[in-house]
Write a protein that holds these residues in place. Structure first.
Motif, PDB file in Angstrom:
ATOM      1  N   LEU A  91      81.654 -56.291 -21.410  1.00  0.00           N
ATOM      2  CA  LEU A  91      80.800 -56.355 -20.325  1.00  0.00           C
ATOM      3  C   LEU A  91      79.494 -55.751 -20.306  1.00  0.00           C
ATOM      4  N   SER A 147      78.169 -53.879 -14.800  1.00  0.00           N
ATOM      5  CA  SER A 147      78.779 -52.173 -14.539  1.00  0.00           C
ATOM      6  C   SER A 147      77.868 -51.831 -13.869  1.00  0.00           C
ATOM      7  N   TRP A 190      78.963 -47.721 -12.927  1.00  0.00           N
ATOM      8  CA  TRP A 190      80.220 -46.714 -13.091  1.00  0.00           C
ATOM      9  C   TRP A 190      79.109 -45.929 -12.628  1.00  0.00           C
TER      10      TRP A 190
END
Length: 232
Positions: free
Chosen positions: A181, A184, A186
């Motif tokens: 990853l 990202s 999130w």
């Protein structure tokens, strides 16, 4: 009387001789003129022959250069043209196959987006079973590596499994293709393994927030999205 006749004969002979001499001189003079003219004409002829020969040599040289250029062009340009035509034909065949592949999948309910095909499930499964379903379809769980792709997956108003997990090594998130990853999305406070649970799989929520990833237990059931390239 005889003397007179002889005198006349002598004079006539002398006149005749003079005439003959004059004739001979005239003939010699004409012969000399003819010879001179012939010499002049001969010289002109040789000059014409020389010039003609020179022109023939120049023409031959030009012809040789032209033939060499033609052969060079044939050897260098023709293969290039043939290679280009072959490449175009192969590109056309690949495009036709790709369009046919897209058409077949869209008939089966897949969606086409940014050179990839997507299958959106209508049922819920665990992360592992969701991935198995994608693999049986010749695909895998979706990889989200851009904001554009994130927005595409959220438009279906479903919380879905995506192809991201840290099941191999805790805290090291990897996509199903083995890549680590880097980009990202999130949600605030995630990932957090809430309440000490083992949350090794990632779901993408459809909430209208900038970032919407959440780590979750792989055993709960969610919808999922399969992804594969549009190329056959």
């Amino acid at each position: 009387m005889v003397r007179f006749v002889r005198k006349e004969e002598s004079e006539e002979y002398a006149n005749a001789s003079g005439t003959s001499a004059n004739s001979v001189g005239t003939l010699k003079r004409r012969s000399g003129e003819d010879s001179q003219a012939a010499a002049v004409n001969g010289g002109r002829l040789w000059r014409v022959v020389g010039v003609s020969f020179g022109l023939l040599c120049i023409l031959q040289a030009a012809l040789n250069v032209s033939l060499r250029l033609t052969l060079y062009s044939s050897d260098s340009v023709t293969p290039g043209i043939e290679t280009g035509c072959k490449a175009l034909a192969e590109e056309r065949d690949q495009m036709e196959k790709k369009l046919n592949n897209i058409d077949q999948h869209t008939r089966q309910g897949w969606l086409y987006f940014n050179d990839s095909l997507y299958y959106i499930s209508s049922t819920k499964k665990t992360w592992t079973d969701s991935r198995k379903d994608c693999q049986q379809r010749g695909a895998d769980l979706v990889i989200i590596n851009s904001r554009e792709k994130l927005d595409f997956t959220r438009q279906f108003q479903k919380t879905i499994w995506i192809g991201l997990t840290d099941s191999e090594t805790e805290g090291i998130w990897k996509w199903v293709d083995g890549s680590t990853l880097t980009t990202s999305y999130w949600h605030r406070g995630e990932p957090n393994s809430d309440q000490g649970r083992n949350e090794d799989c990632v779901e993408n929520r459809f909430f209208k927030v900038p970032n919407s990833w959440n780590d979750e237990s792989c055993d709960i059931q969610n919808f999922w999205i399969c992804e594969k390239t549009a190329a056959p």
